[in-house]
Design a protein around this motif. Structure first.
Motif: not given
Lengths: 120, 901
Positions: A8, A12-13, A15-16, A19-20, A23, A107-109, B683, B685, B689-690, B705, B708
């Motif tokens: 991507x 910022x996208x 990054x999340x 991390x997830x 983890x 939702x990342x989950x 970004x 959301x 969520x995290x 975060x 961000x």
């Protein structure tokens, strides 16, 4: 350990997601566009590739096309992650051979669950 | 040169003509058919032996009188584009094949009138053909230096004439339809026209530069003749009057001579060829004229005091210098002039003779045979016989009537006689009221005057002197008609044309014409209106059966051609092929089909034989014509309306297409908006969520975060603001606060917040100020926004260490701002679209745009609000944005804004 490439151009996208997935025990590789994805693929075979569609240099569609031509990657799951949520776009993505098409925001989950299910 | 040798030359020359005619007929390639020069050259059939030899004689003996036969045509030919275009159209749609057909059809398609016209043409032209034979014979004897033989069988001219007759009858009757184009003959004539000009040029150059020492040498020597000055001036007003009348005679002749009518009208393949002819033919005549003077006066200088005929100077001069080659060339030039005149005249007269005299008055009954082949053969045989008969008649005329007369006088008499057709000819295309009775009366009266005034004295007296005394008294009785200052020919021309025209006019306006002549008058005068559907303009009422008419057509056209013609007719007018009764259109169509073969008069007679025509009064005809005119106007209106509707429908289609495009643009816009909003939301959301799910998150990552979330929320609100702002700008909801500001300061204000970014990328920034007055009127806040958008855009696309250059200048009361950057070029097809909201270039759908995609759209709106213009161009190493804002309009806008406030 499952290997995942996340492509991507939005820092910022990324990054999340990075991390997830880290983890959750993934071996994460980060790409800013399609060409970086293809560079990774020269030396490795990932289990999952998350592809944004609108990226500079090489877009998601073209990247998927290149992936589909590579026989080594036949077991690799490719998932589009896109802000384009038009039914036409989704249809196109799936027709091209993506294993799933997830629209932003997500939702990342749930995304991770979806991936897990793919391997069961 | 021996007779045998010259005869062989003549035979070879005729063989060449046969060859050219044959090749042209055989290879009807576009080069032959669509050649305007062949058409224009064929018109030079006008230059006959009279022109070729006669005018030299006139120049030597009567001076300037040789010029009118060239000047007259040159004067009237420019009018051909109007006159001949109309005649060509009339002739084409009515299948007219001769002058007699053309005139008589207009005056009610009368058999008697066409017969009279044919006789007039015969009377005028047969002696003229005789004149050509005389010229051939005399020049033949001159070249061979033999004496004339009274025995026809030993006269070489006899054989030459027979050969010409064979040639004419073979190629002149190739088509049974006389209105068909004769490409073979016309090509041969064009070649002859070229040759006669070529040979006279050779002779002219020979005389001027070899016999004499240039033109001035001839002039100098000739001017010593006592009569030189008298011959080369108009001799006062009287001479000029004569000269003018001669010009009028030849101007009329070039339009009406049957051979000219044939080459100019019947053989015209395309109207546009006339355009070439109107400059080419006068040029041809001018070149011809240039050489007449030196040859004539050169001849007089050489043969001064000798008893020779000046008409033949052109042969005598090269012969005098023993130059056989040029002598033979000149002879061949003369022969060309004669042959082409004889051929075309014989063909045209034979068509008139057969179609207007022999067939309608004698042989129409013979065509009752059902055998088309037999009928066709009969028609061609009649024409072949006519050609032979005419040439023999001309030969007899030459032998017994014009042996002693000059070429010039015979030619002029022919012109005057043929000019009698002028009132009815020109009346046909210009005057609706002109009537049959008026035309016939005028023609006969004019002809009578010509006879008494010219023909009898010229031919009869020279042949038989005995009656001279008896008729002389009659002539004396009319002596008061003499016009002292005019020559005999000019006088007779004047009186005959005067009486002819006067009778034509007076009778036409005082006697009511026949309905048919009035019908054709409309067709002729308003040809442009009727050209498309001329059959509709033909008025006929009565009972007729298609089958009867079909039987007649089959007799002349054969079964297949008739069927084909009927199919075309039914298709054209959307008529059921089973229709039994014929209407006026079918009558006209059938008459036309027959007209080419047997002439319009005979065609009418044949069709009348199987139909029963009701009488129609002139009043009714005029009413019908009026209605038809109204119909034409109505049709025109309908066509206009239909065109308007078509245009309206086209406009609607375009509008619909525009709407579809707009609709797609709206979808694309919403798509783009959604996409732009989703990226920061994703970004936010994900980060949220995290943060919500993960308690073990390290502090610095947690901090990142949260940052961000803040920056992406700002980005989100910026996009929303931009959209709302653009919408307001579009709807004019944002008022401009126009005040005097310093543009340089405004620019600095806009630039400052961007400076650190520019420095970060190591971009070289330069400014060029070419303004005389930095204080201008504008809305400063908007202008700052404009500068920031354009600079921001430049910054985005300029590579590290690139250049951004801003130039401020004035041009014709406009503030001109250009911002150049060394970034990559914008695709050419996108240059206009980059100012659209969320502009989508070809690749933009998949390649992520940088920024919201609204900056340039907002910039454009700001510029437009200031009545200015903005454009982007690829230039050399990068892209230049040019903004131009007028000074004075900003004032007007300010006034408006103030008033609104």
């Amino acid at each position: 350990m499952r290997k995942i490439i996340i492509a991507d151009d939005e820092h910022k996208i990324l990054m999340s997601l990075e991390y997830s997935f880290k983890k959750n025990g993934y071996d994460v590789y980060i790409a800013r566009d399609g060409t970086e994805v293809l560079d990774f693929l020269k030396t490795m075979t990932p289990d999952v590739i998350l592809l944004d569609i609108m990226m500079p240099n090489l877009d998601g569609y073209s990247t998927l096309e290149a992936i589909k031509k590579d026989i080594r990657l036949k077991d690799t799951k490719v998932i589009f992650l896109s802000a384009k949520n038009n039914p036409k776009d989704i249809e196109k993505g799936l027709e091209m051979g993506a294993d799933a098409y997830v629209t932003k925001p997500y939702s990342i989950k749930k995304l991770q669950q979806q991936i897990e299910e793919m391997f069961e | 040169m021996s007779s045998v040798a010259l005869f062989v030359v003549v035979l070879l020359y005729l063989a060449l003509l046969f060859l050219v005619a044959h090749l042209a007929e055989k290879r009807k390639s576009k080069r032959w058919i669509n050649n305007p020069y062949i058409y224009a050259l064929s018109l030079a059939v006008y230059c006959t032996a009279w022109t070729y030899y006669g005018s030299i004689g006139v120049a030597a003996t009567s001076g300037l009188n040789y010029l009118p036969i060239y000047i007259g045509p040159i004067m009237i030919i420019p009018a051909w584009i109007y006159i001949n275009t109309r005649i060509v159209r009339i002739s084409r749609i009515n299948k007219i094949s001769s002058l007699a057909d053309f005139i008589s059809l207009r005056y009610g398609n009368s058999r008697s009138f066409s017969a009279i016209i044919t006789i007039v043409c015969l009377l005028a032209i047969v002696p003229y053909i005789g004149l050509q034979i005389k010229a051939i014979s005399e020049t033949f004897h001159l070249v061979t230096e033999t004496s004339m033989s009274n025995n026809i069988l030993t006269d070489n001219a006899t054989f030459v004439v027979v050969l010409i007759a064979l040639f004419s009858s073979y190629y002149g009757t190739r088509y049974v339809d006389a209105s068909e184009k004769r490409l073979g003959i016309i090509s041969a004539i064009a070649l002859e026209s070229f040759l006669k000009l070529f040979f006279i040029i050779i002779l002219g150059v020979f005389v001027i530069y070899f016999v004499f020492d240039g033109f001035s040498d001839i002039y100098e020597k000739a001017s010593k003749f006592e009569d030189f000055k008298e011959k080369n001036t108009f001799n006062g007003i009287e001479g000029a009057m004569n000269w003018m009348v001669l010009c009028m005679i030849s101007a009329t002749a070039i339009c009406i001579l049957p051979r000219q009518f044939h080459t100019a009208i019947i053989e015209n393949r395309q109207e546009k060829h006339i355009k070439t002819a109107i400059w080419f033919f006068p040029l041809y005549l001018l070149i011809f004229t240039i050489f007449i003077f030196p040859i004539a006066w050169g001849g007089r200088l050489i043969f001064d005091g000798e008893n020779v005929n000046p008409e033949f100077y052109s042969i005598l001069i090269p012969q005098h210098f023993d130059n056989t080659l040029i002598t033979v060339f000149v002879f061949l030039g003369g022969l060309s002039s004669c042959i082409s005149m004889i051929i075309i005249s014989a063909i045209t007269l034979s068509i008139m003779l057969s179609n207007n005299l022999i067939i309608p008055y004698g042989l129409l009954g013979k065509f009752k045979s059902d055998n088309e082949v037999q009928n066709t053969r009969n028609i061609t045989n009649i024409r072949k016989f006519s050609i032979f008969a005419l040439i023999i008649m001309a030969f007899v005329f030459y032998k017994y009537f014009i042996l002693k007369t000059s070429l010039d006088s015979v030619g002029l008499i022919s012109f005057v006689v043929i000019a009698q057709l002028a009132p009815s000819f020109f009346g046909a295309i210009f005057w609706r009221r002109g009537s049959y009775k008026g035309a016939v009366a005028g023609l006969l009266a004019g002809l009578a005057i010509c006879y008494f005034g010219l023909i009898i004295p010229q031919y009869y007296f020279s042949y038989n002197q005995e009656f001279k005394g008896v008729i002389r008294e009659m002539y004396d009785a009319f002596a008061f008609f003499n016009i002292p200052f005019l020559s005999r020919i000019s006088q007779i021309f004047f009186w005959s044309i005067f009486v002819n025209s006067a009778l034509f006019a007076i009778i036409s306006v005082s006697v009511k014409g026949n309905y048919r002549e009035r019908n054709f008058a409309e067709l002729y005068v308003d040809i442009d209106k009727h050209i498309q559907n001329h059959e509709n303009a033909f008025i006929w009422r009565g009972t007729a059966y298609v089958s009867d008419i079909r039987n007649i057509l089959e007799r002349f056209l054969g079964r297949n051609k008739t069927e084909q013609a009927l199919r075309i007719f039914n298709l054209k007018y959307n008529i059921d092929s089973q229709t039994e009764t014929a209407d006026s259109r079918f009558i006209k169509f059938s008459e036309n089909l027959l007209a080419g073969r047997i002439g319009t008069a005979s065609a009418k007679i044949l069709i009348e034989g199987v139909t029963k025509e009701d009488k129609i009064s002139l009043k009714e005809v005029l009413n019908i014509l009026e209605e038809s005119k109204e119909n034409i106007t109505l049709n025109k209106k309908l066509t206009e309306q239909s065109e308007e509707l078509q245009k309206l429908s086209d406009d609607l289609r375009t509008a619909n297409q525009n709407l579809i495009i707009k609709d797609r643009q709206k979808d694309d816009f919403l798509d783009s908006v959604a996409h732009e909003l989703r990226t920061p939301i994703t970004a936010i959301r994900s980060a949220g969520e995290i943060l919500a799910d993960d308690d073990d998150i390290p502090f610095d990552i947690k901090q990142e975060f949260l940052n961000n979330i803040i920056t992406e929320s700002d980005r989100l609100s910026e996009i929303i603001n931009d959209i709302l702002y653009l919408d307001k700008l579009e709807h004019g909801e944002i008022a401009l606060h126009i005040k005097e500001n310093n543009i340089l300061e405004t620019y600095k204000k806009a630039l400052n917040p961007l400076l650190h970014l520019i420095q970060q990328k190591n971009i070289h920034l330069s400014e060029v100020n070419l303004l005389n007055h930095a204080v201008l009127e504008y809305d400063e806040a908007r202008m700052i926004q404009l500068f920031q958008n354009i600079l921001g855009n430049a910054l985005k696309f300029t590579d590290d260490q690139g250049t951004i250059q801003t130039k401020l200048s004035e041009k014709e009361d406009h503030l001109v701002i250009t911002v150049f950057n060394t970034g990559r070029h914008i695709p050419e097809e996108d240059l206009d679209m980059i100012f659209d909201k969320f502009y989508q270039s070809k690749n933009q759908n998949i390649l992520k745009p940088t920024g919201s995609g609204l900056g340039l759209a907002i910039s454009k709106k700001i510029v437009q609000a200031h009545s200015g213009r903005i454009k982007a161009e690829n230039s050399g190493l990068g892209v230049t944005f040019t903004i131009s804002i007028p000074y004075n309009i900003t004032k007007e806008i300010r006034n408006e804004v103030e008033q609104n406030q």
